[in-house]
Design a protein around this motif. Structure first.
Motif, PDB file in Angstrom:
ATOM      1  N   SER A   1     -37.564 -43.058  -8.102  1.00 25.37           N
ATOM      2  CA  SER A   1     -38.805 -42.406  -7.323  1.00 25.37           C
ATOM      3  C   SER A   1     -40.246 -43.148  -7.637  1.00 25.37           C
ATOM      4  CB  SER A   1     -38.810 -41.056  -8.413  1.00 25.37           C
ATOM      5  OG  SER A   1     -40.007 -40.341  -7.445  1.00 25.37           O
TER       6      SER A   1
ATOM      7  N   ASP B   1     -29.929 -51.986  -5.310  1.00 25.14           N
ATOM      8  CA  ASP B   1     -31.107 -51.604  -5.255  1.00 25.14           C
ATOM      9  C   ASP B   1     -32.362 -52.303  -5.921  1.00 25.14           C
ATOM     10  OD1 ASP B   1     -29.295 -48.412  -4.830  1.00 25.14           O
ATOM     11  OD2 ASP B   1     -30.469 -49.425  -3.255  1.00 25.14           O
TER      12      ASP B   1
ATOM     13  N   SER C   1     -26.606 -44.849 -10.074  1.00 29.14           N
ATOM     14  CA  SER C   1     -26.137 -43.119  -9.860  1.00 29.14           C
ATOM     15  C   SER C   1     -27.445 -42.313  -9.694  1.00 29.14           C
ATOM     16  CB  SER C   1     -24.924 -42.515 -10.571  1.00 29.14           C
ATOM     17  OG  SER C   1     -25.283 -42.304 -11.915  1.00 29.14           O
ATOM     18  N   GLN C   2     -28.561 -42.612 -10.671  1.00 33.22           N
ATOM     19  CA  GLN C   2     -29.459 -42.056 -10.685  1.00 33.22           C
ATOM     20  C   GLN C   2     -30.574 -42.172  -9.443  1.00 33.22           C
ATOM     21  OE1 GLN C   2     -31.286 -42.635 -14.449  1.00 33.22           O
ATOM     22  NE2 GLN C   2     -30.083 -41.284 -15.530  1.00 33.22           N
ATOM     23  N   THR C   3     -31.763 -41.421  -9.327  1.00 34.53           N
ATOM     24  CA  THR C   3     -32.557 -41.333  -8.197  1.00 34.53           C
ATOM     25  C   THR C   3     -33.852 -42.117  -8.701  1.00 34.53           C
ATOM     26  OG1 THR C   3     -31.886 -39.282  -7.512  1.00 34.53           O
ATOM     27  CG2 THR C   3     -34.018 -39.924  -6.901  1.00 34.53           C
TER      28      THR C   3
ATOM     29  N   GLN D   1     -38.135 -41.561  -2.737  1.00 35.45           N
ATOM     30  CA  GLN D   1     -36.930 -41.161  -3.349  1.00 35.45           C
ATOM     31  C   GLN D   1     -35.744 -41.808  -3.021  1.00 35.45           C
ATOM     32  OE1 GLN D   1     -37.111 -36.791  -4.099  1.00 35.45           O
ATOM     33  NE2 GLN D   1     -37.751 -37.238  -6.224  1.00 35.45           N
ATOM     34  N   LEU D   2     -35.158 -42.535  -3.493  1.00 34.15           N
ATOM     35  CA  LEU D   2     -33.756 -43.037  -3.297  1.00 34.15           C
ATOM     36  C   LEU D   2     -32.642 -42.781  -4.107  1.00 34.15           C
ATOM     37  CD1 LEU D   2     -32.808 -45.325  -1.174  1.00 34.15           C
ATOM     38  CD2 LEU D   2     -32.998 -47.083  -3.088  1.00 34.15           C
ATOM     39  N   ASN D   3     -31.838 -42.328  -3.438  1.00 30.93           N
ATOM     40  CA  ASN D   3     -30.638 -41.612  -4.283  1.00 30.93           C
ATOM     41  C   ASN D   3     -29.587 -42.483  -4.581  1.00 30.93           C
ATOM     42  OD1 ASN D   3     -32.148 -39.058  -4.222  1.00 30.93           O
ATOM     43  ND2 ASN D   3     -31.099 -38.590  -2.197  1.00 30.93           N
ATOM     44  N   SER D   4     -28.750 -42.181  -5.654  1.00 29.95           N
ATOM     45  CA  SER D   4     -27.238 -42.802  -5.973  1.00 29.95           C
ATOM     46  C   SER D   4     -27.674 -44.214  -6.007  1.00 29.95           C
ATOM     47  CB  SER D   4     -26.312 -42.277  -4.862  1.00 29.95           C
ATOM     48  OG  SER D   4     -25.988 -40.864  -4.756  1.00 29.95           O
TER      49      SER D   4
ATOM     50  N   ARG E   1     -29.942 -42.166   1.856  1.00 29.18           N
ATOM     51  CA  ARG E   1     -30.246 -41.985   0.609  1.00 29.18           C
ATOM     52  C   ARG E   1     -31.473 -41.818   0.327  1.00 29.18           C
ATOM     53  NH1 ARG E   1     -29.073 -46.148  -2.785  1.00 29.18           N
ATOM     54  NH2 ARG E   1     -29.092 -47.995  -1.510  1.00 29.18           N
TER      55      ARG E   1
ATOM     56  N   SER F   1     -35.834 -40.671   1.028  1.00 31.06           N
ATOM     57  CA  SER F   1     -36.577 -39.835   1.574  1.00 31.06           C
ATOM     58  C   SER F   1     -38.123 -40.140   1.075  1.00 31.06           C
ATOM     59  CB  SER F   1     -36.197 -38.395   0.728  1.00 31.06           C
ATOM     60  OG  SER F   1     -37.255 -37.288   1.023  1.00 31.06           O
TER      61      SER F   1
END
Length: 116
Positions: free
Chosen positions: A19, A90, A15-17, A82-85, A67, A69
């Protein structure tokens, strides 16, 4: 010759990002390359995540677009994913790359594990 080095944490919680930064030497991210991110999960092929052009425009895989950026820092000559959630799916080796008429270059890759 372009040299690329991925940098970032090797362990991220679900659930974190996530980076990751790609530190570039030998050329400028303002030059005409596709400044790219890929990943390879265990037992799977290489997956394209997205790229950033010298103009700052970005393009992403449809499956990750919601998700992912990619940003650039021209002062530090680096670009960041950055890959969220994130989820355990992943978990992968993440690679940055530069592709263009000047040649194709890859970083050595960095393992990122997503824990529950």
């Amino acid at each position: 010759q372009v040299q690329l080095q991925e940098s970032g944490p090797g362990l991220v919680k679900s659930s974190q990002t996530l980076s990751l930064t790609c530190i570039v030497s030998g050329d400028s991210i303002t030059n005409n390359f596709f400044w790219s991110w890929f990943r390879q999960s265990p037992g799977k092929g290489l997956e394209w995540i997205g790229y950033r052009l010298y103009s700052g425009a970005t393009y992403y895989s449809p499956s990750l677009k919601s998700r992912a950026s990619i940003s650039g820092d021209t002062d530090k000559n680096q670009f960041t994913l950055q890959l969220n959630s994130v989820t355990p799916e992943d978990t992968a080796v993440y690679y940055c790359g530069a592709f263009g008429q000047g040649g194709d270059y890859w970083g050595q890759g960095t393992q990122v594990t997503v824990s529950l």
